[in-house]
Write an enzyme that holds these catalytic residues in place. Structure first.
Site, PDB file in Angstrom:
ATOM      1  N   ASP A  43       0.852  -1.123   0.055  1.00 58.95           N
ATOM      2  CA  ASP A  43      -0.186  -0.070   0.129  1.00 58.95           C
ATOM      3  C   ASP A  43       0.893   1.158   0.183  1.00 58.95           C
ATOM      4  OD1 ASP A  43      -2.106   1.633   0.273  1.00 58.95           O
ATOM      5  OD2 ASP A  43      -3.128   0.522   1.817  1.00 58.95           O
ATOM      6  N   CYS A  83      -5.892   4.127  -4.284  1.00 55.09           N
ATOM      7  CA  CYS A  83      -6.251   2.789  -3.837  1.00 55.09           C
ATOM      8  C   CYS A  83      -7.422   2.204  -4.664  1.00 55.09           C
ATOM      9  CB  CYS A  83      -6.413   2.613  -2.568  1.00 55.09           C
ATOM     10  SG  CYS A  83      -6.656   1.065  -1.658  1.00 55.09           S
ATOM     11  N   LYS A 140      -6.207  -5.252   3.819  1.00 47.41           N
ATOM     12  CA  LYS A 140      -7.075  -4.304   3.121  1.00 47.41           C
ATOM     13  C   LYS A 140      -7.508  -4.548   1.917  1.00 47.41           C
ATOM     14  CE  LYS A 140      -6.625   0.275   1.298  1.00 47.41           C
ATOM     15  NZ  LYS A 140      -5.524   1.582   1.215  1.00 47.41           N
ATOM     16  N   HIS A 142     -11.041  -2.283   0.431  1.00 45.10           N
ATOM     17  CA  HIS A 142     -11.046  -0.794   0.019  1.00 45.10           C
ATOM     18  C   HIS A 142     -11.784  -0.897  -1.270  1.00 45.10           C
ATOM     19  CE1 HIS A 142      -9.479   3.443   0.067  1.00 45.10           C
ATOM     20  NE2 HIS A 142     -10.894   3.153   0.142  1.00 45.10           N
TER      21      HIS A 142
END
Length: 478
Positions: A43, A83, A140, A142
């Site tokens: 990330d 993202c 994650k 998202h």
């Protein structure tokens, strides 16, 4: 025992994980025709923030070892500078503006009602499941926090993680507790499958990377016990602001809290690699490391007010690429480091500078697993296995890579050695004429050579116009 205490126990045991996993004769004798696939999706990590990609102040020995055993892609492009659009494109093999039948997705927040729509998109995990793969995501997501958008709706058998970034908590904005219209952001939810099992404070968030690594290794062990190939997406959180790492691992890097986070990610990579060795499946496992987009490089007072040094960017820290995340104009936002290893298939210690995109992983993984590529939609990703294998004469399957905005509109074109930045209004600058850079001579995009190469500019502008039209009309980009 409370959650925080359990996290500390996880951290204390994680470094010994690969020495204590139970094994059986069945595990040791496992034989699979289809390879396991691990995608370590970092990330907000910069192109040059791994020591094997030139970093001088961050040490990444495990990723360096991975690169030495495989191939480094040095012109690997994330699909977007933020993202949500980038991860949507990666999972579906499609440019970001095509997502959800051409609606696209902006960055999602705790109050967002949108997400990746299952009835409109086909993910790589859905294709792999059809081929007998067990699929898991740790870290994650998202791509939507509501139940209809969570990973297990999109082909993941297992999910343990957070639905949006670790800085979308109640500290924002400016530690006021709300973003707009008085809407308060809740504590970050830790979700297992579709159930919120904990609302995390900052101490909890710091310990989650250890938990995710441990649970990812246990996922691999279960897959091996069941004699099933697996797809694992390990999507770390600590390299996204706030740069929290488990207690005891702070202050080890020369690059501040961000450097600590990258070095902790590297530790996690080492743990995963050691688990593969212990499970005796290293030779039958593909490992891919890449980032969802470039790094945070500009000072952000609001983040510093919320998180102190864990949100403090050093604007004097230099990078070889221009700019960072939040934009698709310059390479700093979308050109990221990428490493791939597959023993016996990918030669050791090679480099590839052919232009490829993260959405190519969709098609490549599907082809390797024997899955059919969907024909009822445009898939932009191509099979890059010949490049991975270092085959003689292998070239990029793309004429160009395009830097689209999340919901349409083109910001840049990478074509051969050229990078064209399209004119228009943007926070990175407003100008009327296109900019052209020769990346072989000027990787930092400092010297605009558009006037010297007007024919090249004209040629790429025509390509850009055709690509924009193709996306608008839902056609393939030639």
């Amino acid at each position: 025992m409370d959650f925080h205490s359990r996290m500390n126990l996880f951290l204390g045991s994680i470094l010994f994980l690969t020495a204590t996993l139970p094994f059986s004769k069945e595990v040791y004798s496992q034989s699979q025709q289809r390879p396991n696939i691990i995608h370590i999706l970092a990330d907000d990590v910069a192109f040059d923030d791994l020591s094997c990609f030139g970093s001088k102040d961050i040490n990444t020995p495990n990723l360096d070892s991975l690169a030495g055993q495989g191939v480094k892609f040095t012109s690997f492009y994330a699909p977007h500078g933020t993202c949500t659009p980038s991860r949507a494109a990666l999972l579906t093999g499609r440019y970001a503006p095509r997502i959800n039948d051409g609606k696209g997705l902006f960055v999602l927040f705790p109050h967002s009602k949108e997400g990746l729509e299952d009835e409109k998109e086909v993910t790589i995990t859905e294709l792999l499941k059809e081929q007998g793969y067990i699929t898991g995501l740790y870290g994650k997501w998202h791509l939507g926090h509501l139940p209809q958008y969570l990973p297990c709706v999109h082909g993941f058998d297992e999910f343990l993680g957070i639905p949006y970034p670790n800085d979308h908590g109640p500290e924002r904005i400016g530690n006021t507790g709300f973003r707009s219209n008085g809407i308060s952001d809740p504590k970050i939810p830790l979700i297992q499958q579709a159930q919120v099992i904990k609302r995390c404070n900052n101490n909890d968030l710091a310990e989650l990377p250890a938990l995710f690594t441990r649970e990812a290794c246990k996922f691999m062990y279960r897959a091996v016990q069941d004699n099933k190939p697996f797809y694992l997406q390990y999507a770390n959180i600590e390299t996204h602001t706030p740069w929290f790492v488990p207690k005891g691992f702070e202050g080890v890097s020369k690059a501040g809290a961000y450097g600590d986070a990258v070095e902790y990610l590297d530790r996690s990579v080492g743990i995963i690699m050691n688990a593969l060795k212990r499970l005796k499946i290293e030779d039958n496992t593909i490992i891919v490391f890449s980032s969802d987009n470039g790094p945070l490089i500009h000072k952000d007072e609001e983040l510093e007010n919320c998180y102190g040094r864990f949100g403090a960017t050093d604007p004097d820290r230099e990078h070889v690429l221009r700019e960072g995340k939040y934009q698709e104009r310059y390479d700093g936002g979308i050109r990221v480091s990428c490493i791939m290893k597959w023993p016996g298939v990918i030669p050791e210690g090679i480099e590839c500078d052919e232009i490829v995109g993260a959405f190519d992983l969709f098609t490549t993984f599907a082809n390797i697993a024997g899955a059919d590529i969907p024909t009822d939609r445009i898939i932009d990703g191509k099979n890059i296995l010949p490049l991975m294998k270092g085959e003689d004469g292998a070239v990029s399957p793309h004429k160009a890579i395009y830097g689209f905005k999340a919901k349409g509109g083109l910001m840049s074109v990478r074509y051969k050695n050229w990078k064209l930045v399209l004119p228009g209004k943007h926070w990175t600058g407003t100008f009327e004429r296109a900019q052209l850079y020769d990346l072989t001579q000027d990787i930092g995009e400092k010297n605009n050579v558009a006037e010297k190469h007007s024919k090249v500019v004209k040629e790429i502008l025509k390509m850009a116009e055709e690509a924009e039209k193709a996306v608008e009309e839902n056609k393939s980009i030639e």
